[in-house]
Design a protein around this motif. Sequence first.
Motif, PDB file in Angstrom:
ATOM      1  N   GLY A 174      -1.875   8.965  -4.332  1.00  0.00           N
ATOM      2  CA  GLY A 174      -1.648   8.493  -2.976  1.00  0.00           C
ATOM      3  C   GLY A 174      -1.263   7.024  -2.946  1.00  0.00           C
ATOM      4  N   GLN A 194      -1.296   9.417   3.683  1.00  0.00           N
ATOM      5  CA  GLN A 194      -2.503   9.014   2.966  1.00  0.00           C
ATOM      6  C   GLN A 194      -3.057  10.187   2.148  1.00  0.00           C
ATOM      7  N   LEU A 195      -3.821   9.861   1.112  1.00  0.00           N
ATOM      8  CA  LEU A 195      -4.261  10.840   0.118  1.00  0.00           C
ATOM      9  C   LEU A 195      -4.962  12.044   0.724  1.00  0.00           C
TER      10      LEU A 195
END
Length: 370
Positions: A174, A194-195
Amino acid sequence: MELKSVKIGNYEIKYPIIQGGMGLGISWDKLAGNVSLNGGLGVISSVGTGYYENKSHIAKEINGKPYDSENFYSRAGFKAIIDNARKICGNRPLAANIMCASNDYARIVKDACEHGINIIISGAGLPTNLPELTQNFKEVALVPIVSSAKALKIICKRWFARYGKLPDAVVLEGPLSGGHQGFTYEQCIDPEYQLDKLIAPVVSEAKEWEKISQKPMPVFAAGGIWDHEDIAKAISLGASGVQMGTRFIGTFECDAADEFKEVIVNATKDDIKLIKSPVGYPARGIKTNLIELVAKKAGPKIQCISNCVSPCQRGKEAKEVGYCIADRLYDAYSGKKDTGLFFTGANGYKLKEIINVKELFKKLVHGENN
Protein backbone atom coordinates in the motif's frame (compact mmCIF):
# COMPACT_ATOMS: atom_id res chain seq x y z
CA MET A 1 -4.33 -13.13 17.80
CA GLU A 2 -2.06 -16.15 17.55
CA LEU A 3 0.20 -15.84 14.51
CA LYS A 4 0.38 -19.06 12.50
CA SER A 5 3.09 -20.29 10.19
CA VAL A 6 2.70 -19.85 6.44
CA LYS A 7 4.21 -21.61 3.42
CA ILE A 8 5.75 -19.83 0.46
CA GLY A 9 6.32 -22.48 -2.17
CA ASN A 10 8.19 -25.29 -0.43
CA TYR A 11 9.35 -23.08 2.44
CA GLU A 12 7.59 -22.75 5.78
CA ILE A 13 7.91 -19.45 7.66
CA LYS A 14 7.30 -19.85 11.40
CA TYR A 15 5.72 -16.41 11.79
CA PRO A 16 3.84 -14.76 8.88
CA ILE A 17 6.19 -11.77 8.88
CA ILE A 18 8.40 -10.82 5.94
CA GLN A 19 11.08 -8.22 6.61
CA GLY A 20 10.95 -5.85 3.66
CA GLY A 21 14.00 -5.50 1.45
CA MET A 22 15.59 -2.10 2.10
CA GLY A 23 18.37 -0.73 -0.03
CA LEU A 24 20.96 0.51 -0.20
CA GLY A 25 22.44 -1.70 2.50
CA ILE A 26 19.74 -1.29 5.14
CA SER A 27 18.81 -4.98 4.98
CA TRP A 28 21.87 -7.03 4.16
CA ASP A 29 23.36 -10.02 5.98
CA LYS A 30 23.01 -8.99 9.63
CA LEU A 31 19.36 -7.94 9.50
CA ALA A 32 18.10 -10.56 7.05
CA GLY A 33 20.03 -13.38 8.73
CA ASN A 34 18.70 -12.52 12.18
CA VAL A 35 15.11 -12.12 10.98
CA SER A 36 15.18 -15.62 9.47
CA LEU A 37 16.92 -16.95 12.58
CA ASN A 38 14.07 -15.64 14.74
CA GLY A 39 11.24 -17.13 12.67
CA GLY A 40 10.41 -14.50 10.07
CA LEU A 41 11.53 -14.29 6.46
CA GLY A 42 14.72 -12.27 6.20
CA VAL A 43 15.10 -10.40 2.92
CA ILE A 44 18.43 -9.26 1.51
CA SER A 45 18.28 -6.16 -0.67
CA SER A 46 20.22 -6.69 -3.89
CA VAL A 47 20.61 -2.94 -4.37
CA GLY A 48 24.15 -1.58 -4.40
CA THR A 49 26.03 -4.71 -3.40
CA GLY A 50 29.19 -3.21 -4.87
CA TYR A 51 29.30 -1.01 -1.77
CA TYR A 52 29.34 -3.97 0.64
CA GLU A 53 32.32 -4.16 3.01
CA ASN A 54 33.66 -0.74 2.06
CA LYS A 55 33.51 -1.38 -1.70
CA SER A 56 35.96 -4.28 -1.44
CA HIS A 57 33.92 -6.33 -3.92
CA ILE A 58 33.92 -3.83 -6.78
CA ALA A 59 35.49 -5.31 -9.90
CA LYS A 60 38.76 -3.77 -10.99
CA GLU A 61 38.32 -5.11 -14.50
CA ILE A 62 35.58 -6.46 -16.75
CA ASN A 63 36.42 -9.08 -19.39
CA GLY A 64 40.10 -8.50 -18.81
CA LYS A 65 39.91 -4.75 -19.38
CA PRO A 66 40.37 -2.03 -16.71
CA TYR A 67 37.03 -0.86 -15.26
CA ASP A 68 36.96 2.69 -13.87
CA SER A 69 33.27 3.09 -13.10
CA GLU A 70 31.65 2.23 -9.78
CA ASN A 71 30.17 -1.26 -9.81
CA PHE A 72 26.80 -0.46 -8.25
CA TYR A 73 25.87 -4.13 -8.43
CA SER A 74 28.57 -6.66 -7.58
CA ARG A 75 28.07 -10.41 -7.98
CA ALA A 76 30.90 -11.03 -5.51
CA GLY A 77 29.39 -8.59 -3.02
CA PHE A 78 25.95 -10.17 -3.36
CA LYS A 79 27.42 -13.63 -2.77
CA ALA A 80 29.34 -12.43 0.29
CA ILE A 81 26.14 -10.94 1.77
CA ILE A 82 24.20 -14.16 1.20
CA ASP A 83 27.02 -16.31 2.58
CA ASN A 84 27.31 -14.17 5.70
CA ALA A 85 23.55 -14.22 6.23
CA ARG A 86 23.64 -18.02 5.98
CA LYS A 87 26.22 -18.11 8.76
CA ILE A 88 23.58 -16.48 10.96
CA CYS A 89 20.35 -18.24 9.93
CA GLY A 90 21.63 -21.63 8.74
CA ASN A 91 19.25 -23.46 6.42
CA ARG A 92 16.18 -21.42 7.36
CA PRO A 93 14.38 -19.76 4.43
CA LEU A 94 16.16 -16.66 3.12
CA ALA A 95 14.90 -14.25 0.46
CA ALA A 96 16.27 -11.55 -1.84
CA ASN A 97 14.47 -8.45 -3.02
CA ILE A 98 15.34 -7.68 -6.66
CA MET A 99 14.00 -4.59 -8.40
CA CYS A 100 12.70 -4.92 -11.94
CA ALA A 101 14.05 -1.42 -12.57
CA SER A 102 17.64 -2.54 -11.96
CA ASN A 103 19.82 -2.39 -15.05
CA ASP A 104 21.30 -5.75 -14.06
CA TYR A 105 17.92 -7.37 -13.30
CA ALA A 106 18.37 -10.64 -15.22
CA ARG A 107 21.91 -11.07 -13.97
CA ILE A 108 20.93 -10.38 -10.34
CA VAL A 109 18.08 -12.93 -10.48
CA LYS A 110 20.40 -15.59 -11.87
CA ASP A 111 23.07 -14.79 -9.28
CA ALA A 112 20.52 -15.00 -6.45
CA CYS A 113 19.49 -18.47 -7.58
CA GLU A 114 23.07 -19.67 -7.99
CA HIS A 115 24.05 -18.30 -4.58
CA GLY A 116 21.33 -20.29 -2.81
CA ILE A 117 18.52 -17.82 -2.21
CA ASN A 118 15.25 -19.66 -1.50
CA ILE A 119 12.71 -16.95 -2.33
CA ILE A 120 12.85 -14.00 -4.75
CA ILE A 121 10.63 -11.00 -4.06
CA SER A 122 10.42 -8.63 -7.01
CA GLY A 123 8.79 -5.26 -7.59
CA ALA A 124 9.54 -1.71 -8.83
CA GLY A 125 7.78 -2.71 -12.03
CA LEU A 126 5.96 -5.86 -13.08
CA PRO A 127 8.27 -8.93 -13.04
CA THR A 128 6.60 -10.50 -16.07
CA ASN A 129 9.66 -12.54 -17.14
CA LEU A 130 10.79 -13.72 -13.69
CA PRO A 131 9.81 -17.39 -14.31
CA GLU A 132 11.92 -17.42 -17.47
CA LEU A 133 14.96 -16.14 -15.60
CA THR A 134 14.56 -18.80 -12.88
CA GLN A 135 13.52 -21.74 -15.07
CA ASN A 136 16.59 -23.77 -14.11
CA PHE A 137 15.92 -23.27 -10.40
CA LYS A 138 12.47 -24.77 -9.83
CA GLU A 139 12.96 -24.85 -6.06
CA VAL A 140 13.18 -21.02 -5.85
CA ALA A 141 9.84 -19.52 -4.82
CA LEU A 142 8.71 -16.41 -6.74
CA VAL A 143 6.86 -13.54 -5.07
CA PRO A 144 5.84 -10.44 -7.05
CA ILE A 145 5.09 -7.14 -5.35
CA VAL A 146 1.85 -5.53 -6.55
CA SER A 147 -0.23 -2.49 -5.71
CA SER A 148 -3.58 -3.71 -7.02
CA ALA A 149 -5.65 -6.72 -8.04
CA LYS A 150 -5.26 -5.58 -11.66
CA ALA A 151 -1.47 -5.82 -11.43
CA LEU A 152 -1.69 -9.31 -9.93
CA LYS A 153 -4.06 -10.40 -12.69
CA ILE A 154 -1.65 -9.16 -15.40
CA ILE A 155 1.25 -11.04 -13.81
CA CYS A 156 -0.70 -14.26 -13.34
CA LYS A 157 -2.09 -14.24 -16.89
CA ARG A 158 1.35 -13.71 -18.42
CA TRP A 159 3.15 -16.18 -16.16
CA PHE A 160 0.57 -18.90 -16.72
CA ALA A 161 0.26 -18.37 -20.49
CA ARG A 162 4.01 -18.19 -21.14
CA TYR A 163 5.49 -20.44 -18.47
CA GLY A 164 2.67 -22.47 -16.89
CA LYS A 165 3.73 -20.89 -13.59
CA LEU A 166 1.92 -18.82 -10.95
CA PRO A 167 3.28 -16.82 -8.00
CA ASP A 168 4.08 -18.77 -4.84
CA ALA A 169 2.92 -15.76 -2.82
CA VAL A 170 2.17 -12.07 -3.33
CA VAL A 171 3.23 -8.93 -1.50
CA LEU A 172 0.55 -6.23 -1.68
CA GLU A 173 2.23 -2.91 -0.95
CA GLY A 174 0.00 0.00 0.00
CA PRO A 175 0.95 3.69 -0.27
CA LEU A 176 2.25 4.15 3.30
CA SER A 177 5.46 2.21 2.69
CA GLY A 178 8.93 3.69 2.69
CA GLY A 179 10.84 4.34 -0.49
CA HIS A 180 9.28 4.11 -3.93
CA GLN A 181 5.53 3.81 -4.35
CA GLY A 182 3.47 1.99 -6.95
CA PHE A 183 1.01 4.86 -6.92
CA THR A 184 0.75 8.44 -8.15
CA TYR A 185 1.15 11.29 -5.67
CA GLU A 186 -2.61 11.76 -5.70
CA GLN A 187 -3.34 8.08 -5.07
CA CYS A 188 -0.93 8.01 -2.13
CA ILE A 189 -3.31 10.25 -0.16
CA ASP A 190 -6.60 9.04 -1.68
CA PRO A 191 -8.62 6.97 0.86
CA GLU A 192 -9.72 4.62 -1.93
CA TYR A 193 -6.12 3.47 -2.49
CA GLN A 194 -5.21 2.80 1.13
CA LEU A 195 -4.09 -0.70 2.16
CA ASP A 196 -7.24 -1.66 4.06
CA LYS A 197 -9.31 -1.31 0.87
CA LEU A 198 -6.78 -3.08 -1.34
CA ILE A 199 -6.45 -6.33 0.60
CA ALA A 200 -9.84 -7.92 -0.18
CA PRO A 201 -9.66 -7.44 -4.00
CA VAL A 202 -6.11 -8.79 -4.18
CA VAL A 203 -6.95 -11.77 -1.96
CA SER A 204 -9.99 -12.46 -4.14
CA GLU A 205 -7.84 -12.35 -7.30
CA ALA A 206 -5.29 -14.68 -5.72
CA LYS A 207 -8.01 -17.18 -4.81
CA GLU A 208 -9.23 -17.28 -8.42
CA TRP A 209 -5.76 -18.36 -9.54
CA GLU A 210 -5.50 -20.84 -6.68
CA LYS A 211 -8.41 -22.69 -8.29
CA ILE A 212 -6.25 -23.17 -11.39
CA SER A 213 -2.99 -24.10 -9.68
CA GLN A 214 -4.54 -26.02 -6.79
CA LYS A 215 -1.83 -24.43 -4.66
CA PRO A 216 -2.07 -21.66 -2.05
CA MET A 217 -1.07 -18.12 -3.02
CA PRO A 218 -0.75 -16.29 0.30
CA VAL A 219 -1.02 -12.51 0.23
CA PHE A 220 1.25 -10.45 2.49
CA ALA A 221 0.05 -6.92 3.24
CA ALA A 222 2.68 -4.18 3.38
CA GLY A 223 2.95 -0.44 3.87
CA GLY A 224 2.34 1.11 7.29
CA ILE A 225 2.33 -2.16 9.25
CA TRP A 226 3.85 -1.35 12.64
CA ASP A 227 2.80 -3.65 15.48
CA HIS A 228 0.92 -6.81 16.50
CA GLU A 229 -2.41 -5.04 16.18
CA ASP A 230 -1.65 -4.00 12.59
CA ILE A 231 -0.65 -7.57 11.76
CA ALA A 232 -3.84 -8.94 13.30
CA LYS A 233 -5.95 -6.40 11.41
CA ALA A 234 -4.36 -7.27 8.05
CA ILE A 235 -4.96 -10.98 8.67
CA SER A 236 -8.56 -10.29 9.71
CA LEU A 237 -9.07 -8.55 6.35
CA GLY A 238 -7.93 -11.67 4.49
CA ALA A 239 -4.14 -11.43 4.27
CA SER A 240 -2.05 -14.45 5.25
CA GLY A 241 0.66 -12.28 6.76
CA VAL A 242 2.52 -9.00 6.44
CA GLN A 243 5.71 -7.45 5.15
CA MET A 244 7.37 -4.83 7.36
CA GLY A 245 10.35 -2.63 6.60
CA THR A 246 10.76 0.51 8.69
CA ARG A 247 10.14 -1.16 12.05
CA PHE A 248 13.20 -3.36 11.46
CA ILE A 249 15.40 -0.27 11.05
CA GLY A 250 15.02 0.10 14.81
CA THR A 251 17.18 -2.93 15.55
CA PHE A 252 20.81 -3.29 16.47
CA GLU A 253 21.17 -5.83 13.68
CA CYS A 254 19.97 -3.45 10.95
CA ASP A 255 22.94 -3.06 8.62
CA ALA A 256 22.73 0.74 8.35
CA ALA A 257 25.03 3.06 10.27
CA ASP A 258 23.90 4.19 13.73
CA GLU A 259 23.52 7.71 12.35
CA PHE A 260 20.92 6.42 9.87
CA LYS A 261 18.89 5.00 12.73
CA GLU A 262 19.24 8.26 14.66
CA VAL A 263 17.68 10.19 11.77
CA ILE A 264 14.61 7.91 11.86
CA VAL A 265 14.37 7.96 15.67
CA ASN A 266 14.52 11.77 15.73
CA ALA A 267 12.02 12.28 12.91
CA THR A 268 8.57 13.72 13.55
CA LYS A 269 5.43 12.92 11.61
CA ASP A 270 5.75 16.21 9.72
CA ASP A 271 9.32 15.35 8.67
CA ILE A 272 8.15 12.39 6.56
CA LYS A 273 7.24 13.47 3.04
CA LEU A 274 6.61 12.19 -0.46
CA ILE A 275 9.54 13.31 -2.59
CA LYS A 276 10.42 13.16 -6.27
CA SER A 277 12.88 10.44 -7.28
CA PRO A 278 15.06 9.82 -10.36
CA VAL A 279 13.49 6.37 -10.53
CA GLY A 280 10.26 7.95 -11.75
CA TYR A 281 8.01 7.03 -8.85
CA PRO A 282 7.01 9.07 -5.80
CA ALA A 283 9.19 8.10 -2.85
CA ARG A 284 8.62 8.47 0.87
CA GLY A 285 11.47 9.67 3.03
CA ILE A 286 12.55 12.17 5.62
CA LYS A 287 12.89 15.84 4.78
CA THR A 288 16.56 16.42 5.56
CA ASN A 289 19.34 18.78 4.56
CA LEU A 290 19.60 17.02 1.18
CA ILE A 291 15.99 17.81 0.32
CA GLU A 292 16.55 21.44 1.30
CA LEU A 293 19.67 21.63 -0.90
CA VAL A 294 17.87 20.07 -3.86
CA ALA A 295 15.01 22.56 -3.49
CA LYS A 296 17.59 25.36 -3.77
CA LYS A 297 19.25 23.63 -6.75
CA ALA A 298 22.39 23.36 -4.62
CA GLY A 299 22.59 19.59 -4.20
CA PRO A 300 25.75 17.46 -4.45
CA LYS A 301 27.33 17.00 -7.87
CA ILE A 302 25.65 14.40 -10.07
CA GLN A 303 28.20 12.15 -11.75
CA CYS A 304 26.22 8.97 -12.60
CA ILE A 305 29.10 6.54 -12.27
CA SER A 306 26.80 3.76 -11.03
CA ASN A 307 24.21 3.50 -13.86
CA CYS A 308 21.94 1.74 -11.37
CA VAL A 309 18.34 1.85 -12.62
CA SER A 310 16.94 1.94 -16.14
CA PRO A 311 14.37 4.76 -15.61
CA CYS A 312 17.17 7.21 -14.80
CA GLN A 313 18.72 6.86 -18.29
CA ARG A 314 22.35 7.41 -17.37
CA GLY A 315 21.68 10.31 -15.04
CA LYS A 316 19.15 12.18 -17.17
CA GLU A 317 16.37 11.91 -14.57
CA ALA A 318 18.85 12.52 -11.75
CA LYS A 319 19.80 15.86 -13.27
CA GLU A 320 16.14 16.82 -13.65
CA VAL A 321 15.22 15.79 -10.09
CA GLY A 322 18.40 17.22 -8.58
CA TYR A 323 20.22 14.26 -7.04
CA CYS A 324 21.76 10.85 -7.83
CA ILE A 325 19.81 8.21 -5.97
CA ALA A 326 22.70 5.73 -5.79
CA ASP A 327 25.13 8.21 -4.23
CA ARG A 328 22.60 9.67 -1.84
CA LEU A 329 21.36 6.26 -0.62
CA TYR A 330 24.96 5.24 -0.03
CA ASP A 331 25.52 8.41 1.99
CA ALA A 332 22.46 7.59 4.10
CA TYR A 333 23.59 3.99 4.66
CA SER A 334 26.99 5.35 5.70
CA GLY A 335 25.39 7.80 8.14
CA LYS A 336 26.18 11.03 6.28
CA LYS A 337 23.28 13.14 7.47
CA ASP A 338 23.99 16.21 5.33
CA THR A 339 23.86 14.48 1.95
CA GLY A 340 22.03 11.20 2.63
CA LEU A 341 18.58 10.21 1.31
CA PHE A 342 16.73 8.60 4.21
CA PHE A 343 13.75 6.46 3.21
CA THR A 344 11.10 5.54 5.78
CA GLY A 345 7.50 4.42 5.89
CA ALA A 346 4.75 6.80 6.95
CA ASN A 347 4.88 5.47 10.52
CA GLY A 348 8.63 5.92 10.88
CA TYR A 349 8.07 8.69 13.43
CA LYS A 350 6.84 6.01 15.85
CA LEU A 351 10.32 4.56 16.10
CA LYS A 352 11.73 5.72 19.44
CA GLU A 353 14.14 2.98 20.52
CA ILE A 354 16.67 0.54 19.13
CA ILE A 355 16.22 -3.08 20.26
CA ASN A 356 17.44 -6.45 19.02
CA VAL A 357 15.57 -8.51 16.44
CA LYS A 358 14.69 -11.21 18.97
CA GLU A 359 12.96 -8.68 21.23
CA LEU A 360 11.17 -7.08 18.28
CA PHE A 361 9.74 -10.45 17.27
CA LYS A 362 8.46 -10.95 20.79
CA LYS A 363 6.58 -7.66 20.51
CA LEU A 364 5.26 -8.39 17.02
CA VAL A 365 4.12 -11.93 17.81
CA HIS A 366 2.69 -11.37 21.29
CA GLY A 367 1.99 -7.63 21.53
CA GLU A 368 3.97 -4.66 22.83
CA ASN A 369 3.36 -5.35 26.53
CA ASN A 370 3.84 -9.15 26.60
